[in-house]
Design an enzyme around this catalytic site. Structure first.
Site, PDB file in Angstrom:
ATOM      1  N   HIS A   6       0.845  -1.199   0.000  1.00 13.72           N
ATOM      2  CA  HIS A   6       0.000   0.000   0.000  1.00 13.72           C
ATOM      3  C   HIS A   6       0.878   1.247   0.000  1.00 13.72           C
ATOM      4  O   HIS A   6       1.272   1.761   1.040  1.00 13.72           O
ATOM      5  CB  HIS A   6      -0.907  -0.022   1.234  1.00 13.72           C
ATOM      6  CG  HIS A   6      -1.920   1.071   1.292  1.00 13.72           C
ATOM      7  ND1 HIS A   6      -2.894   1.111   2.277  1.00 13.72           N
ATOM      8  CD2 HIS A   6      -2.131   2.166   0.528  1.00 13.72           C
ATOM      9  CE1 HIS A   6      -3.650   2.177   2.103  1.00 13.72           C
ATOM     10  NE2 HIS A   6      -3.202   2.839   1.047  1.00 13.72           N
ATOM     11  N   ARG A  69      -2.045   8.970  -5.770  1.00 14.89           N
ATOM     12  CA  ARG A  69      -2.426   9.482  -4.453  1.00 14.89           C
ATOM     13  C   ARG A  69      -3.924   9.288  -4.241  1.00 14.89           C
ATOM     14  O   ARG A  69      -4.741   9.739  -5.033  1.00 14.89           O
ATOM     15  CB  ARG A  69      -2.048  10.959  -4.348  1.00 14.89           C
ATOM     16  CG  ARG A  69      -2.229  11.566  -2.968  1.00 14.89           C
ATOM     17  CD  ARG A  69      -1.581  12.940  -2.906  1.00 14.89           C
ATOM     18  NE  ARG A  69      -2.241  13.892  -3.791  1.00 14.89           N
ATOM     19  CZ  ARG A  69      -3.248  14.694  -3.412  1.00 14.89           C
ATOM     20  NH1 ARG A  69      -3.694  14.647  -2.171  1.00 14.89           N
ATOM     21  NH2 ARG A  69      -3.776  15.538  -4.268  1.00 14.89           N
ATOM     22  N   TYR A 192     -11.615   7.714   5.594  1.00 16.52           N
ATOM     23  CA  TYR A 192     -10.908   6.491   5.214  1.00 16.52           C
ATOM     24  C   TYR A 192     -11.368   5.305   6.070  1.00 16.52           C
ATOM     25  O   TYR A 192     -11.684   4.222   5.565  1.00 16.52           O
ATOM     26  CB  TYR A 192      -9.397   6.670   5.383  1.00 16.52           C
ATOM     27  CG  TYR A 192      -8.687   7.387   4.258  1.00 16.52           C
ATOM     28  CD1 TYR A 192      -9.386   8.134   3.314  1.00 16.52           C
ATOM     29  CD2 TYR A 192      -7.306   7.334   4.156  1.00 16.52           C
ATOM     30  CE1 TYR A 192      -8.711   8.801   2.299  1.00 16.52           C
ATOM     31  CE2 TYR A 192      -6.627   7.995   3.143  1.00 16.52           C
ATOM     32  CZ  TYR A 192      -7.335   8.731   2.220  1.00 16.52           C
ATOM     33  OH  TYR A 192      -6.660   9.388   1.219  1.00 16.52           O
ATOM     34  N   GLU A 282       1.747   2.649   3.756  1.00 16.45           N
ATOM     35  CA  GLU A 282       1.235   3.908   3.192  1.00 16.45           C
ATOM     36  C   GLU A 282       2.195   5.054   3.528  1.00 16.45           C
ATOM     37  O   GLU A 282       1.786   6.164   3.853  1.00 16.45           O
ATOM     38  CB  GLU A 282      -0.178   4.201   3.701  1.00 16.45           C
ATOM     39  CG  GLU A 282      -0.958   5.155   2.808  1.00 16.45           C
ATOM     40  CD  GLU A 282      -2.400   5.358   3.255  1.00 16.45           C
ATOM     41  OE1 GLU A 282      -3.137   6.027   2.516  1.00 16.45           O
ATOM     42  OE2 GLU A 282      -2.782   4.869   4.328  1.00 16.45           O
TER      43      GLU A 282
END
Length: 344
Positions: A6, A69, A192, A282
Protein backbone atom coordinates in the site's frame (compact mmCIF):
# COMPACT_ATOMS: atom_id res chain seq x y z
CA UNK A 1 11.75 -9.98 0.87
CA UNK A 2 9.52 -7.33 2.43
CA UNK A 3 6.70 -6.15 0.18
CA UNK A 4 4.69 -3.05 1.07
CA UNK A 5 1.27 -3.56 -0.53
CA UNK A 6 0.00 0.00 0.00
CA UNK A 7 1.95 2.96 -1.35
CA UNK A 8 0.79 6.14 -3.10
CA UNK A 9 2.66 8.62 -5.30
CA UNK A 10 2.31 11.48 -2.84
CA UNK A 11 5.53 13.09 -4.06
CA UNK A 12 4.55 13.48 -7.73
CA UNK A 13 6.04 16.50 -9.53
CA UNK A 14 4.18 19.73 -8.78
CA UNK A 15 3.16 20.36 -12.38
CA UNK A 16 1.10 17.16 -12.29
CA UNK A 17 -1.08 18.47 -9.45
CA UNK A 18 -1.20 21.93 -11.01
CA UNK A 19 -2.59 20.46 -14.21
CA UNK A 20 -5.27 18.71 -12.16
CA UNK A 21 -6.35 22.05 -10.70
CA UNK A 22 -6.50 23.54 -14.16
CA UNK A 23 -8.43 20.54 -15.46
CA UNK A 24 -11.07 20.76 -12.70
CA UNK A 25 -11.43 24.52 -13.18
CA UNK A 26 -11.86 24.05 -16.92
CA UNK A 27 -14.52 21.38 -16.37
CA UNK A 28 -16.44 23.66 -14.00
CA UNK A 29 -16.38 26.46 -16.57
CA UNK A 30 -17.19 24.26 -19.56
CA UNK A 31 -13.78 24.80 -21.12
CA UNK A 32 -11.34 22.32 -22.60
CA UNK A 33 -8.55 21.43 -20.22
CA UNK A 34 -5.03 22.61 -21.15
CA UNK A 35 -2.53 20.08 -22.50
CA UNK A 36 -0.86 17.87 -19.93
CA UNK A 37 2.46 19.17 -18.65
CA UNK A 38 5.81 17.81 -19.69
CA UNK A 39 7.39 15.78 -16.88
CA UNK A 40 10.91 14.49 -17.42
CA UNK A 41 12.35 11.20 -16.26
CA UNK A 42 14.79 13.20 -14.16
CA UNK A 43 11.93 14.90 -12.31
CA UNK A 44 10.26 11.57 -11.64
CA UNK A 45 13.52 10.01 -10.45
CA UNK A 46 14.19 12.93 -8.15
CA UNK A 47 10.72 12.71 -6.62
CA UNK A 48 11.13 8.99 -5.90
CA UNK A 49 14.81 8.82 -4.92
CA UNK A 50 14.33 11.57 -2.35
CA UNK A 51 10.94 10.27 -1.27
CA UNK A 52 9.63 6.71 -1.30
CA UNK A 53 12.90 5.03 -2.32
CA UNK A 54 14.74 6.84 0.47
CA UNK A 55 12.14 5.60 2.96
CA UNK A 56 12.36 2.06 1.58
CA UNK A 57 16.10 2.00 2.19
CA UNK A 58 15.89 3.57 5.63
CA UNK A 59 13.15 1.23 6.82
CA UNK A 60 14.42 -1.98 5.27
CA UNK A 61 11.65 -2.76 2.79
CA UNK A 62 12.25 -4.09 -0.70
CA UNK A 63 9.29 -3.28 -2.95
CA UNK A 64 6.14 -1.17 -2.90
CA UNK A 65 2.87 -1.81 -4.68
CA UNK A 66 2.30 1.72 -5.90
CA UNK A 67 -0.75 3.71 -6.96
CA UNK A 68 -1.81 7.32 -7.52
CA UNK A 69 -2.43 9.48 -4.45
CA UNK A 70 -5.69 8.25 -2.93
CA UNK A 71 -7.01 11.63 -1.77
CA UNK A 72 -6.12 12.98 -5.20
CA UNK A 73 -8.41 10.59 -7.09
CA UNK A 74 -11.26 13.06 -6.50
CA UNK A 75 -13.94 11.09 -8.31
CA UNK A 76 -16.59 13.62 -7.29
CA UNK A 77 -14.89 16.39 -9.30
CA UNK A 78 -16.08 17.13 -12.82
CA UNK A 79 -17.81 14.52 -14.95
CA UNK A 80 -16.95 11.02 -16.14
CA UNK A 81 -14.74 12.42 -18.89
CA UNK A 82 -12.83 14.45 -16.28
CA UNK A 83 -12.11 11.31 -14.26
CA UNK A 84 -11.14 9.38 -17.38
CA UNK A 85 -8.51 11.95 -18.39
CA UNK A 86 -7.20 12.25 -14.81
CA UNK A 87 -6.97 8.49 -14.33
CA UNK A 88 -5.07 8.16 -17.60
CA UNK A 89 -2.61 10.87 -16.53
CA UNK A 90 -2.09 9.39 -13.04
CA UNK A 91 -1.75 5.80 -14.19
CA UNK A 92 0.68 6.74 -16.94
CA UNK A 93 2.84 8.48 -14.34
CA UNK A 94 2.78 5.35 -12.14
CA UNK A 95 3.83 3.28 -15.15
CA UNK A 96 6.79 5.58 -15.70
CA UNK A 97 7.83 5.12 -12.05
CA UNK A 98 7.49 1.36 -12.46
CA UNK A 99 9.64 1.47 -15.59
CA UNK A 100 12.32 3.67 -14.02
CA UNK A 101 12.48 1.58 -10.83
CA UNK A 102 11.75 -2.01 -11.91
CA UNK A 103 11.13 -4.40 -9.06
CA UNK A 104 11.00 -1.54 -6.56
CA UNK A 105 7.63 0.00 -7.47
CA UNK A 106 4.89 -2.09 -9.05
CA UNK A 107 1.80 -0.37 -10.37
CA UNK A 108 -1.78 -0.43 -9.16
CA UNK A 109 -4.21 1.78 -11.04
CA UNK A 110 -6.88 4.23 -10.01
CA UNK A 111 -10.17 3.83 -11.84
CA UNK A 112 -12.05 6.63 -13.65
CA UNK A 113 -15.07 6.41 -11.38
CA UNK A 114 -17.73 9.09 -11.20
CA UNK A 115 -20.87 9.33 -9.02
CA UNK A 116 -23.88 7.75 -10.69
CA UNK A 117 -21.82 6.33 -13.57
CA UNK A 118 -21.73 2.55 -13.92
CA UNK A 119 -18.43 0.95 -12.85
CA UNK A 120 -18.51 -0.73 -16.26
CA UNK A 121 -17.15 2.60 -17.50
CA UNK A 122 -13.88 1.75 -15.72
CA UNK A 123 -13.22 -1.52 -17.52
CA UNK A 124 -11.20 -0.13 -20.46
CA UNK A 125 -8.77 1.68 -18.12
CA UNK A 126 -8.40 -1.38 -15.90
CA UNK A 127 -7.69 -3.59 -18.90
CA UNK A 128 -5.19 -1.09 -20.31
CA UNK A 129 -3.29 -0.84 -17.06
CA UNK A 130 -3.13 -4.58 -16.43
CA UNK A 131 -2.49 -5.74 -19.99
CA UNK A 132 -0.38 -2.89 -21.37
CA UNK A 133 1.33 -1.58 -18.23
CA UNK A 134 1.62 -4.83 -16.30
CA UNK A 135 -0.17 -3.44 -13.25
CA UNK A 136 -1.11 -5.96 -10.57
CA UNK A 137 -4.37 -4.52 -9.20
CA UNK A 138 -6.56 -1.48 -8.79
CA UNK A 139 -7.99 0.83 -6.17
CA UNK A 140 -11.78 0.70 -6.04
CA UNK A 141 -13.63 3.61 -4.41
CA UNK A 142 -16.87 2.45 -2.74
CA UNK A 143 -18.02 6.09 -2.47
CA UNK A 144 -17.20 8.19 -5.55
CA UNK A 145 -19.37 10.99 -4.16
CA UNK A 146 -16.69 11.89 -1.60
CA UNK A 147 -18.52 11.25 1.65
CA UNK A 148 -22.18 11.32 0.69
CA UNK A 149 -22.51 7.63 -0.33
CA UNK A 150 -24.88 8.23 -3.22
CA UNK A 151 -23.99 5.09 -5.18
CA UNK A 152 -25.33 1.59 -4.38
CA UNK A 153 -23.47 -0.49 -1.77
CA UNK A 154 -20.75 -2.89 -2.86
CA UNK A 155 -23.25 -5.71 -2.40
CA UNK A 156 -25.36 -4.42 -5.29
CA UNK A 157 -25.18 -5.90 -8.77
CA UNK A 158 -24.36 -2.39 -9.94
CA UNK A 159 -20.72 -3.27 -9.16
CA UNK A 160 -20.75 -6.68 -10.83
CA UNK A 161 -19.23 -5.61 -14.18
CA UNK A 162 -16.01 -4.52 -12.45
CA UNK A 163 -16.00 -7.64 -10.26
CA UNK A 164 -16.31 -9.80 -13.37
CA UNK A 165 -13.34 -8.07 -14.98
CA UNK A 166 -11.22 -8.34 -11.82
CA UNK A 167 -11.85 -12.08 -11.77
CA UNK A 168 -11.12 -12.42 -15.47
CA UNK A 169 -7.81 -10.56 -15.11
CA UNK A 170 -7.06 -12.27 -11.77
CA UNK A 171 -6.17 -9.04 -10.00
CA UNK A 172 -7.37 -7.83 -6.59
CA UNK A 173 -8.98 -4.53 -5.70
CA UNK A 174 -7.97 -2.43 -2.73
CA UNK A 175 -11.11 -0.77 -1.36
CA UNK A 176 -10.01 2.84 -0.93
CA UNK A 177 -12.08 6.00 -0.71
CA UNK A 178 -10.74 9.35 -1.85
CA UNK A 179 -11.01 12.94 -0.65
CA UNK A 180 -14.02 13.74 1.54
CA UNK A 181 -15.98 16.75 0.31
CA UNK A 182 -18.58 16.27 3.06
CA UNK A 183 -17.52 18.66 5.86
CA UNK A 184 -18.70 16.16 8.47
CA UNK A 185 -15.78 13.86 7.67
CA UNK A 186 -12.05 14.41 7.95
CA UNK A 187 -10.55 12.66 4.93
CA UNK A 188 -7.87 10.52 6.59
CA UNK A 189 -9.10 10.59 10.18
CA UNK A 190 -12.67 9.47 9.61
CA UNK A 191 -13.65 9.04 5.94
CA UNK A 192 -10.91 6.49 5.21
CA UNK A 193 -11.75 4.40 8.28
CA UNK A 194 -15.49 4.79 7.69
CA UNK A 195 -15.00 3.52 4.16
CA UNK A 196 -13.03 0.48 5.33
CA UNK A 197 -15.58 -0.48 7.96
CA UNK A 198 -18.58 0.19 5.74
CA UNK A 199 -17.15 -1.85 2.88
CA UNK A 200 -16.57 -4.84 5.16
CA UNK A 201 -20.15 -4.73 6.43
CA UNK A 202 -21.61 -4.35 2.94
CA UNK A 203 -19.64 -7.31 1.67
CA UNK A 204 -20.32 -9.43 4.75
CA UNK A 205 -24.07 -9.20 4.19
CA UNK A 206 -23.84 -9.82 0.44
CA UNK A 207 -23.65 -12.65 -2.06
CA UNK A 208 -20.65 -11.11 -3.79
CA UNK A 209 -18.22 -13.89 -2.88
CA UNK A 210 -20.78 -16.58 -3.61
CA UNK A 211 -21.13 -15.13 -7.08
CA UNK A 212 -17.38 -14.44 -7.43
CA UNK A 213 -15.62 -17.06 -5.30
CA UNK A 214 -12.14 -16.13 -6.59
CA UNK A 215 -12.54 -12.36 -6.21
CA UNK A 216 -9.93 -10.87 -3.86
CA UNK A 217 -10.28 -7.57 -2.02
CA UNK A 218 -7.94 -5.76 0.34
CA UNK A 219 -9.40 -3.49 3.01
CA UNK A 220 -6.64 -1.08 4.03
CA UNK A 221 -5.77 0.74 7.25
CA UNK A 222 -5.94 -2.48 9.24
CA UNK A 223 -9.56 -3.03 8.24
CA UNK A 224 -10.85 0.15 9.86
CA UNK A 225 -12.87 -0.65 12.98
CA UNK A 226 -13.33 -4.32 12.08
CA UNK A 227 -10.56 -6.00 14.13
CA UNK A 228 -11.36 -3.95 17.24
CA UNK A 229 -15.07 -4.89 16.94
CA UNK A 230 -14.54 -8.44 15.68
CA UNK A 231 -17.06 -9.81 18.18
CA UNK A 232 -19.70 -7.38 16.91
CA UNK A 233 -19.20 -8.45 13.31
CA UNK A 234 -19.12 -12.15 14.20
CA UNK A 235 -22.31 -11.75 16.18
CA UNK A 236 -24.06 -9.87 13.39
CA UNK A 237 -22.97 -12.49 10.85
CA UNK A 238 -24.20 -15.37 12.97
CA UNK A 239 -27.48 -13.58 13.65
CA UNK A 240 -27.99 -13.49 9.88
CA UNK A 241 -27.25 -17.25 9.72
CA UNK A 242 -24.01 -16.58 7.88
CA UNK A 243 -20.88 -18.72 8.31
CA UNK A 244 -18.23 -17.84 10.86
CA UNK A 245 -16.24 -14.97 9.39
CA UNK A 246 -13.09 -17.07 9.04
CA UNK A 247 -15.05 -19.61 7.01
CA UNK A 248 -16.95 -17.05 4.95
CA UNK A 249 -15.92 -13.54 3.95
CA UNK A 250 -12.31 -13.94 5.11
CA UNK A 251 -11.67 -16.37 2.28
CA UNK A 252 -11.75 -13.35 -0.02
CA UNK A 253 -10.96 -10.33 2.18
CA UNK A 254 -7.50 -9.24 3.34
CA UNK A 255 -6.38 -6.45 5.68
CA UNK A 256 -3.14 -4.49 5.56
CA UNK A 257 -0.90 -3.28 8.40
CA UNK A 258 -1.40 0.48 7.99
CA UNK A 259 -1.97 0.76 11.74
CA UNK A 260 0.28 3.31 13.38
CA UNK A 261 0.99 2.05 16.87
CA UNK A 262 2.23 -1.22 18.33
CA UNK A 263 -0.91 -2.10 20.36
CA UNK A 264 -2.99 -1.77 17.19
CA UNK A 265 -0.66 -4.11 15.30
CA UNK A 266 -0.76 -6.58 18.17
CA UNK A 267 -4.56 -6.57 18.12
CA UNK A 268 -4.64 -7.02 14.34
CA UNK A 269 -2.30 -10.00 14.51
CA UNK A 270 -4.20 -11.53 17.43
CA UNK A 271 -7.68 -11.20 15.90
CA UNK A 272 -7.20 -11.62 12.16
CA UNK A 273 -5.87 -14.90 10.70
CA UNK A 274 -2.26 -14.48 9.63
CA UNK A 275 -3.12 -15.62 6.09
CA UNK A 276 -5.32 -12.54 5.74
CA UNK A 277 -2.74 -9.88 6.71
CA UNK A 278 -0.51 -8.11 4.19
CA UNK A 279 2.33 -5.82 5.21
CA UNK A 280 1.83 -2.17 4.29
CA UNK A 281 2.79 1.28 5.50
CA UNK A 282 1.24 3.91 3.19
CA UNK A 283 4.51 5.69 3.85
CA UNK A 284 4.73 9.41 3.13
CA UNK A 285 0.97 9.27 3.24
CA UNK A 286 -1.79 9.91 5.72
CA UNK A 287 0.31 10.12 8.90
CA UNK A 288 3.89 11.04 7.92
CA UNK A 289 4.98 12.66 11.20
CA UNK A 290 7.27 11.43 13.96
CA UNK A 291 5.82 9.98 17.15
CA UNK A 292 7.40 11.97 20.01
CA UNK A 293 6.97 8.97 22.31
CA UNK A 294 9.24 6.77 20.16
CA UNK A 295 11.23 9.13 17.96
CA UNK A 296 10.19 7.13 14.89
CA UNK A 297 7.74 7.85 12.10
CA UNK A 298 4.19 6.74 12.82
CA UNK A 299 4.03 5.05 9.40
CA UNK A 300 7.20 3.00 9.90
CA UNK A 301 5.02 -0.06 10.39
CA UNK A 302 7.84 -2.57 9.92
CA UNK A 303 9.05 -1.64 13.42
CA UNK A 304 5.72 -2.79 14.85
CA UNK A 305 5.50 -6.01 12.84
CA UNK A 306 9.07 -6.89 13.81
CA UNK A 307 7.98 -6.76 17.48
CA UNK A 308 4.98 -9.07 17.11
CA UNK A 309 5.07 -12.48 18.77
CA UNK A 310 5.03 -14.44 15.50
CA UNK A 311 6.84 -17.45 14.15
CA UNK A 312 9.31 -16.84 11.35
CA UNK A 313 6.95 -18.59 8.97
CA UNK A 314 4.00 -16.37 9.90
CA UNK A 315 6.07 -13.21 9.70
CA UNK A 316 7.23 -14.26 6.22
CA UNK A 317 3.60 -14.64 5.17
CA UNK A 318 2.81 -11.09 6.27
CA UNK A 319 5.94 -9.63 4.71
CA UNK A 320 5.94 -11.50 1.41
CA UNK A 321 3.98 -14.70 0.95
CA UNK A 322 0.49 -13.29 1.29
CA UNK A 323 1.20 -10.42 -1.12
CA UNK A 324 2.51 -12.82 -3.76
CA UNK A 325 -0.60 -14.97 -3.32
CA UNK A 326 -3.16 -12.15 -3.37
CA UNK A 327 -1.45 -10.20 -6.19
CA UNK A 328 -1.03 -13.14 -8.53
CA UNK A 329 0.78 -11.03 -11.15
CA UNK A 330 3.30 -9.64 -8.67
CA UNK A 331 5.96 -12.36 -8.82
CA UNK A 332 6.50 -11.72 -12.52
CA UNK A 333 7.84 -8.29 -11.54
CA UNK A 334 9.75 -9.29 -8.44
CA UNK A 335 11.46 -12.34 -9.93
CA UNK A 336 12.39 -10.80 -13.28
CA UNK A 337 16.10 -10.08 -13.87
CA UNK A 338 16.72 -6.39 -13.24
CA UNK A 339 18.96 -4.31 -15.50
CA UNK A 340 22.18 -3.03 -14.00
CA UNK A 341 21.63 0.16 -12.06
CA UNK A 342 17.85 -0.28 -11.88
CA UNK A 343 16.15 1.31 -8.91
CA UNK A 344 18.83 3.97 -8.31
Amino acid sequence: MIIDCHGHYTTAPKQHELWRQQQVEAAAEGRTAPPRPSITDHEIRDSIVNGQLKAQRERGTDATIFSPRAAGMGHHLGEASTSEAWADACNTLIYRVQTLFPGKFIGVCMLPQSPGVSPANCIPELERCVRDYGFVGCNLNPDPSGGYWTDPPLSDRYWYPIYEKLVELDVPAMIHVSLACNPAFHTTGSHYLNGDTTAFMQLMLSDVFKDFPTLKMIIPHGGGAVPFHWGRFRGLALAQRLPELKDGIMRNIFFDTCVYHLPGQELLAKVIPVDNILFASEMIGAVPGIDPATGHHFDDTKRYVDQLDLSDADRAKIYEGNARRVFSRLSAHLDAPQPAGAGH
